[in-house]
Design an enzyme around this catalytic site. Structure first.
Site: not given
Length: 571
Positions: A383, A401, A456
């Site tokens: 990312t 990303t 995340s």
């Protein structure tokens, strides 16, 4: 002094991480030699790639605000950082305006309308590679619409001026850095799929060498259409038709209807406090903000910090908090538009206290003995992140990303746009690990049409006494959350300057598999003490690529991660 590099770039790159990491003292990893951050009085841009950093600074100097610069940087990275910078992916933008208003722009990819729960299982119920590579791996991209949304609502400069630098980089080309040339070579298999990727990035087998010029004429044409017609072209115009036609020709799922239906979602950031600091961070469908606030909540009443940065005791406490959050993540977190994420319950002080009480200060808890907590009711590592603060005090943290490095490996024919492999971030099968080795215990993250996969990504902004203190974030798949946590602890608990906070060796525990991954740089003594506490320690080469800015004593101090070729620049 590096020839040809301005002094602030030299300070920002610090290619000495490996040598310094070997010198951490045995009681922890306090650096023997301090490094000065890059400093600026008015504004600061920190990104993973020097051309993009230059674009951001130039945008600010020409009268743009932090959001304008974030848009220009995001578009530039789509050209110069193809492993993660993107038009064919998605992400999150966290904004804190100088007047105190905050917002979170969710332009994460969505599952196509033809997606279904078991689409990546073979006849025997085993996950296939289709979620990772090829045309079936891609979710509907969100980046063009997300950047345009941010600009329309919070930017100031004309849209075309923000797209123009990316057009020039794509059409005129730029010299490949060593790391980009090496990355293209390392990803030959992925980029050799039947798509335009092999021709554009591998020159049909005649690999690029560092310093050679990479020109991307198809991407330049796409960017020119974006400059003229805005994101409408990508979702309804010629670019949309090219993407949909290429998908149809190769068995992909994304259709014109999917592209037309894509919508950005503006959400309220999660907020919390830690030792007098205010934390502003990512809400679901990111798991990161919940993780940061929950783990800080577990740590705050303890005295873990008294043992010192990098000590076995400090590392143990943080790893045990990580282990418990990731167990919760596997069961309770998903897309809030499809699933009632129990955010308030996961952050309830009593619940956090109960989780804290299960931590043994001296011994590691086997992950098999840890499960998600009982509530009162019921990412790849490729990312990129960038942080920007402007002269007015507006702050932006962006993490976006393609998921895996170079995404699905597919470049949509005629567009120059690399497409994501974000479908792998869904739970493909309960208990089966995905690309990031994450396994899920519930249907919260199961595949469903138009659904957003759990992320995340954790762009974060920190205030002290109501004033901007820090802006940070990182790539790294599931390690993102723990990397942000560790940098925050370094800044707040161990009073490190931003450079040392970013440079310090990192570690990661995600519950399953039951192992504590640590970067090189921890002393052998610390590693042996962690093993004696029951941790299954595994040495890893590197974790994360933090881009951070700290406001300190009237200065903006920036740090680009020495693990990358990133730069911090300001004025």
């Amino acid at each position: 002094m590096h020839p040809g590099l301005p002094p602030n770039q030299v300070l920002g790159t610090r290619r000495v991480f490996g040598a310094i990491a070997a010198l951490w003292i045995s009681t922890g990893f306090a650096p023997l030699t301090a490094h000065e951050p890059v400093r600026a009085r008015q504004a600061m841009v920190v990104t993973v790639e020097p051309h993009a950093t230059d674009v951001g600074v130039a945008t600010l100097q020409s009268g743009g605000n932090a959001v304008d610069a974030a848009v220009a940087v995001g578009l530039a990275l789509a050209v110069t950082h193809p492993s993660a910078g993107n038009l064919g992916g998605g992400g999150f933008m966290l904004i804190r305006l100088a007047d105190g208003r905050t917002t979170f722009i969710d332009f994460r990819e969505r599952a196509p309308g033809g997606a279904h729960r078991d689409m990546y299982l073979d006849t025997e119920g085993r996950p296939t590679k289709d979620s990772d590579v090829g045309y079936r791996a891609s979710g509907v991209p969100g980046t063009p619409r997300g950047l345009e949304f941010a600009h329309r609502k919070y930017g100031g400069k004309p849209w075309a001026q923000l797209v123009k630098p990316a057009v020039q980089l794509a059409s005129k080309g730029f010299p490949l850095s060593y790391s980009l040339a090496r990355g293209l070579k390392a990803n030959q298999d992925r980029l050799s799929l039947p798509s335009d990727s092999r021709r554009i990035f591998l020159r049909n087998g005649r690999l690029y060498e560092p310093g050679e010029i990479l020109k991307q004429p198809e991407l330049a044409r796409t960017l020119r259409r974006l400059m003229k017609s805005g994101a409408k072209d990508f979702y309804e115009g010629e670019t949309a038709r090219l993407i949909a036609a290429d998908m149809q020709a190769h068995g992909g799922l994304i259709t014109l209807d999917d592209l037309r239906a894509y919508k950005v979602v503006e959400r309220h950031p999660l907020t919390g406090t830690y030792r007098g600091y205010s934390i502003i961070t990512a809400p679901p469908p990111s798991s990161g903000g919940v993780g940061i606030l929950q783990m800080l909540g577990m740590l705050e009443p303890t005295d873990f910090e008294k043992a010192g940065a990098g000590s076995a005791r400090t590392t143990h406490y943080l790893a045990e908090a990580m282990r418990r959050f990731f167990a919760d993540r596997s069961r309770y977190l998903g897309d809030p538009d499809f699933y009632n994420v129990p955010t308030a319950l996961l952050l309830d002080p009593k619940y956090i206290a109960d989780r804290r009480q299960t931590i043994d200060p001296e011994k590691a808890s086997p992950s098999t003995a840890i499960s998600a907590g009982t509530l009162a009711s019921h990412e790849s590592r490729q990312t990129t992140h960038y942080s920007i603060v402007d002269a007015a005090g507006n702050a932006v943290a962006v993490t976006y990303t393609l998921n895996g490095g170079y995404g699905s490996g597919v470049t949509a024919a005629g567009t120059g746009v690399l497409l994501n492999n974000e479908m792998d971030d869904f739970s493909l099968k309960l208990g089966a690990p995905n690309l990031g080795q994450m396994a899920y215990e519930s249907d919260a993250n199961a595949i469903s049409p138009r659904k957003t996969p759990l992320s995340s990504m954790t762009p974060t902004i920190v205030l002290r006494d109501g004033r901007l203190f820090a802006v940070l974030g990182t790539p790294g798949g599931p390690t993102i959350i723990n990397t942000v946590l560790e940098v925050l602890v370094n800044l707040i608990d161990f009073k490190m300057n931003v450079t040392d906070a970013v440079d310090s060796p990192r570690f990661h525990h995600q519950w399953m598999p039951d192992q504590l991954e640590v970067e090189r740089g921890f002393s052998p003594d610390t590693i042996e003490r962690l093993k004696a506490r029951g941790h299954n320690v595994k040495i890893m080469p590197r974790q994360g690529e933090v881009a951070a800015i700290v406001a300190a004593s009237g200065w903006l101090e920036g740090a680009a991660d020495p693990r990358t070729e990133g730069t911090a620049r300001g004025y």
